[in-house]
Design a protein around this motif. Structure first.
Motif, mmCIF file in Angstrom:
data_model
loop_
_atom_site.group_PDB
_atom_site.id
_atom_site.type_symbol
_atom_site.label_atom_id
_atom_site.label_comp_id
_atom_site.label_asym_id
_atom_site.label_seq_id
_atom_site.Cartn_x
_atom_site.Cartn_y
_atom_site.Cartn_z
ATOM 1 N N ALA A 1 0.844 -1.194 0.000
ATOM 2 C CA ALA A 1 0.000 0.000 0.000
ATOM 3 C C ALA A 1 0.877 1.240 0.000
ATOM 4 O O ALA A 1 1.918 1.286 0.654
ATOM 5 C CB ALA A 1 -0.903 0.008 1.223
ATOM 6 N N VAL A 2 0.444 2.248 -0.761
ATOM 7 C CA VAL A 2 1.120 3.545 -0.800
ATOM 8 C C VAL A 2 0.101 4.578 -0.336
ATOM 9 O O VAL A 2 -0.985 4.684 -0.899
ATOM 10 C CB VAL A 2 1.617 3.867 -2.222
ATOM 11 C CG1 VAL A 2 2.262 5.255 -2.257
ATOM 12 C CG2 VAL A 2 2.580 2.815 -2.708
ATOM 13 N N VAL A 3 0.469 5.342 0.704
ATOM 14 C CA VAL A 3 -0.438 6.314 1.300
ATOM 15 C C VAL A 3 -0.024 7.716 0.873
ATOM 16 O O VAL A 3 1.147 8.088 0.979
ATOM 17 C CB VAL A 3 -0.427 6.200 2.843
ATOM 18 C CG1 VAL A 3 -1.365 7.223 3.461
ATOM 19 C CG2 VAL A 3 -0.786 4.796 3.278
ATOM 20 N N HIS A 4 -0.995 8.504 0.390
ATOM 21 C CA HIS A 4 -0.774 9.900 0.014
ATOM 22 C C HIS A 4 -1.673 10.751 0.904
ATOM 23 O O HIS A 4 -2.842 10.439 1.084
ATOM 24 C CB HIS A 4 -1.153 10.160 -1.450
ATOM 25 C CG HIS A 4 -0.478 9.260 -2.427
ATOM 26 N ND1 HIS A 4 0.822 9.433 -2.834
ATOM 27 C CD2 HIS A 4 -0.926 8.159 -3.077
ATOM 28 C CE1 HIS A 4 1.132 8.497 -3.687
ATOM 29 N NE2 HIS A 4 0.096 7.698 -3.857
ATOM 30 N N LYS A 5 -1.130 11.864 1.445
ATOM 31 C CA LYS A 5 -1.935 12.807 2.234
ATOM 32 C C LYS A 5 -1.862 14.160 1.560
ATOM 33 O O LYS A 5 -0.789 14.635 1.235
ATOM 34 C CB LYS A 5 -1.432 12.878 3.671
ATOM 35 C CG LYS A 5 -1.693 11.582 4.439
ATOM 36 C CD LYS A 5 -1.483 11.754 5.906
ATOM 37 C CE LYS A 5 -2.766 12.212 6.465
ATOM 38 N NZ LYS A 5 -3.133 11.954 7.766
ATOM 39 N N GLN A 6 -3.032 14.768 1.378
ATOM 40 C CA GLN A 6 -3.118 16.053 0.705
ATOM 41 C C GLN A 6 -3.927 17.003 1.580
ATOM 42 O O GLN A 6 -5.079 16.696 1.915
ATOM 43 C CB GLN A 6 -3.805 15.864 -0.641
ATOM 44 C CG GLN A 6 -4.083 17.125 -1.380
ATOM 45 C CD GLN A 6 -4.891 16.843 -2.654
ATOM 46 O OE1 GLN A 6 -5.224 15.722 -2.945
ATOM 47 N NE2 GLN A 6 -5.192 17.898 -3.370
ATOM 48 N N PRO A 7 -3.360 18.160 1.967
ATOM 49 C CA PRO A 7 -4.136 19.104 2.777
ATOM 50 C C PRO A 7 -5.286 19.700 1.963
ATOM 51 O O PRO A 7 -5.132 20.030 0.795
ATOM 52 C CB PRO A 7 -3.124 20.168 3.184
ATOM 53 C CG PRO A 7 -1.922 19.956 2.347
ATOM 54 C CD PRO A 7 -2.001 18.602 1.726
ATOM 55 N N LEU A 8 -6.432 19.821 2.605
ATOM 56 C CA LEU A 8 -7.597 20.374 1.938
ATOM 57 C C LEU A 8 -7.834 21.826 2.303
ATOM 58 O O LEU A 8 -8.747 22.452 1.788
ATOM 59 C CB LEU A 8 -8.855 19.558 2.282
ATOM 60 C CG LEU A 8 -8.876 18.140 1.743
ATOM 61 C CD1 LEU A 8 -10.146 17.434 2.187
ATOM 62 C CD2 LEU A 8 -8.784 18.130 0.230
#
Length: 163
Positions: free
Chosen positions: A120-127
């Motif tokens: 699994a590859v996790v990406h976090k993007q601020p909203l």
């Protein structure tokens, strides 16, 4: 120990007084053939014949395939999430996303196969703004004052004797 003695004495007294019924001289339970001959309809109703069912195994798919997905975008609660997954044989690929409580969008891309296992590859993007539920605050009443507990005094009367 005294309780066991009292219980045994009560059982002996009940047996001697005739409260415990004696076994009948003839019992259909001990002679099922005689019962079946005397009561064929009742015996058939109480003892149905067991029929063996053939167990049919579920069909085996040597190359399973599927694809599914869903999206939730609820403007009232701010619940935004989605998932899409597909399978072709032993290889599974998918992606899911959700808005974390800190206001970031978490997207997870994953694959699974017999050679590499689960990855699994996790990406976090601020909203931008933190997600807050759009519910009105609940007003609570002031707490009720209670009196101090009163000590309970147990006073029991002697049991009444009735004739």
């Amino acid at each position: 120990m005294a309780f066991k003695f009292v219980l045994f004495a009560a059982l002996v007294a009940a047996a001697n007084a005739g409260f415990v019924p004696a076994a009948p001289a003839f019992s259909y339970a001990a002679h099922p053939v005689a019962y079946a001959a005397a009561h064929p309809v009742a015996y058939a109703a109480a003892h149905p014949v067991a029929v063996a069912k053939a167990v049919v195994p579920e069909p085996y798919d040597p190359h399973p395939q599927y694809s599914y997905g869903y999206d939730v975008k609820d403007g009232v609660t701010g619940d935004n999430k989605s998932q899409h997954e597909s399978r072709d044989g032993d290889v599974v690929q998918g992606q899911y996303s959700l808005v974390d409580p800190d206001g970031t969008l978490r997207t997870v891309d994953y694959t699974a196969d017999p050679v590499n296992g689960f990855n699994a590859v996790v990406h976090k993007q601020p909203l931008g703004a933190k997600v807050v539920a759009a519910h009105a605050p609940v007003a609570y009443a002031a707490p009720v004052a209670y009196a101090a507990p009163v000590a309970k005094v147990a006073a029991y009367a002697a049991p009444a004797y009735y004739h």
